[in-house]
Motif scaffolding. Structure first.
Motif, PDB file in Angstrom:
ATOM      1  N   TRP A 290       0.832  -1.207   0.000  1.00 24.74           N
ATOM      2  CA  TRP A 290       0.000   0.000   0.000  1.00 24.74           C
ATOM      3  C   TRP A 290       0.864   1.253   0.000  1.00 24.74           C
ATOM      4  O   TRP A 290       0.593   2.225  -0.719  1.00 24.74           O
ATOM      5  N   VAL A 291       1.923   1.231   0.817  1.00 22.81           N
ATOM      6  CA  VAL A 291       2.834   2.375   0.884  1.00 22.81           C
ATOM      7  C   VAL A 291       3.443   2.652  -0.481  1.00 22.81           C
ATOM      8  O   VAL A 291       3.474   3.799  -0.949  1.00 22.81           O
ATOM      9  N   TRP A 292       3.925   1.611  -1.154  1.00 24.77           N
ATOM     10  CA  TRP A 292       4.569   1.828  -2.450  1.00 24.77           C
ATOM     11  C   TRP A 292       3.571   2.266  -3.512  1.00 24.77           C
ATOM     12  O   TRP A 292       3.919   3.039  -4.417  1.00 24.77           O
TER      13      TRP A 292
ATOM     14  N   LEU B 270      -1.342  10.552   5.435  1.00 25.93           N
ATOM     15  CA  LEU B 270      -1.506  10.049   6.797  1.00 25.93           C
ATOM     16  C   LEU B 270      -1.233   8.553   6.862  1.00 25.93           C
ATOM     17  O   LEU B 270      -0.754   8.053   7.886  1.00 25.93           O
ATOM     18  N   VAL B 271      -1.516   7.844   5.772  1.00 27.40           N
ATOM     19  CA  VAL B 271      -1.219   6.405   5.741  1.00 27.40           C
ATOM     20  C   VAL B 271       0.280   6.185   5.870  1.00 27.40           C
ATOM     21  O   VAL B 271       0.729   5.307   6.623  1.00 27.40           O
ATOM     22  N   LEU B 272       1.070   6.986   5.141  1.00 28.47           N
ATOM     23  CA  LEU B 272       2.526   6.853   5.234  1.00 28.47           C
ATOM     24  C   LEU B 272       3.009   7.155   6.644  1.00 28.47           C
ATOM     25  O   LEU B 272       3.880   6.458   7.182  1.00 28.47           O
ATOM     26  N   ALA B 273       2.451   8.197   7.251  1.00 31.19           N
ATOM     27  CA  ALA B 273       2.859   8.552   8.608  1.00 31.19           C
ATOM     28  C   ALA B 273       2.505   7.442   9.593  1.00 31.19           C
ATOM     29  O   ALA B 273       3.296   7.105  10.496  1.00 31.19           O
ATOM     30  N   THR B 274       1.331   6.842   9.427  1.00 34.59           N
ATOM     31  CA  THR B 274       0.887   5.786  10.341  1.00 34.59           C
ATOM     32  C   THR B 274       1.752   4.543  10.202  1.00 34.59           C
ATOM     33  O   THR B 274       2.194   3.962  11.207  1.00 34.59           O
ATOM     34  N   VAL B 275       2.008   4.117   8.963  1.00 35.64           N
ATOM     35  CA  VAL B 275       2.852   2.933   8.750  1.00 35.64           C
ATOM     36  C   VAL B 275       4.264   3.198   9.237  1.00 35.64           C
ATOM     37  O   VAL B 275       4.902   2.335   9.855  1.00 35.64           O
ATOM     38  N   GLY B 276       4.763   4.407   8.976  1.00 32.12           N
ATOM     39  CA  GLY B 276       6.118   4.738   9.406  1.00 32.12           C
ATOM     40  C   GLY B 276       6.287   4.724  10.910  1.00 32.12           C
ATOM     41  O   GLY B 276       7.335   4.326  11.426  1.00 32.12           O
TER      42      GLY B 276
END
Length: 224
Positions: free
Chosen positions: A31-33, A127-133
């Protein structure tokens, strides 16, 4: 028969709770990529759109003609800010009252709203990137803790503490943390990069809004 301690072997032989954690983290990584690729393409399109608009705006072409061209089709970014301001401008001067009282403030307001919408579009899914990170390493650690607990239970049941018995279970558990880091590191890097890109594009929009507001302000003074 020896245990397969390769990465794929550890993954497929992982206990169900650790396996679920690893699958979830790999899904987050995909999802991130997907978001990263989409954002690279979006920001590149937005930069090109801004470049084309600025070239047309400062080419000496009449802003009335430019407005007619852009208002006939959906617009985003700098063009949307321009169309919103021009629509408010024309609404005020083409109405029967021809009211210019507070026109400058109204134009600035609609441009600010347009900029806010554009920034919201650019920030979507960051926000998805921030959450996964931030959460990825901890989710991976959870899988590691669960795997180690299960390994210790197996050791206690078999009453065998040899390295050949302990190592596969510990390696399997640590694989969850590794996958968590693999998902989290790119997410954190690209979140910071994209946040910086959004800020640059927002500043560019605000700079154009200030310049265009000054141009319209002079026109208002001339007509006032």
């Amino acid at each position: 028969m020896t245990d397969d301690v390769s990465l794929f072997g550890l993954f497929w032989k992982a206990r169900w709770e650790v396996w679920l954690v690893m699958v979830g983290l790999m899904a987050c990584s995909v999802w991130v990529w997907a978001i990263v690729i989409d954002k690279f393409l979006m920001y590149a399109r937005t930069r090109r759109s801004m470049d084309r608009f600025e070239q047309a705006f400062w080419s000496g072409q009449s802003i009335e003609e430019l407005y007619r061209t852009l208002s006939a089709k959906p617009t985003q970014s700098m063009a949307a800010c321009f169309v919103a301001a021009m629509r408010e401008w024309k609404r005020s001067f083409e109405s029967q009252s021809r009211s210019v009282a507070g026109l400058q403030a109204r134009i600035e307001k609609v441009m600010n709203v347009s900029i806010a919408r554009e920034v919201e579009r650019l920030e979507r899914r960051l926000l998805v990137l921030a959450t996964v990170g931030s959460a990825g390493p901890f989710v991976g650690l959870l899988g590691t803790v669960l795997g180690i607990m299960t390994s210790f239970q197996s050791i206690a049941a078999s009453k065998n503490t040899s390295l050949s018995v302990v190592a596969p279970g510990i390696a399997e558990a640590l694989l969850a943390t590794a996958i968590g880091l693999i998902a989290a590191i790119p997410a954190t890097i690209f979140y910071n990069k994209f946040t910086s890109e959004v800020n640059r594009q927002a500043q560019r929009l605000e700079g154009f809004a200030d310049e265009f507001s000054a141009i319209l302000s002079r026109q208002i003074d001339e007509r006032g």
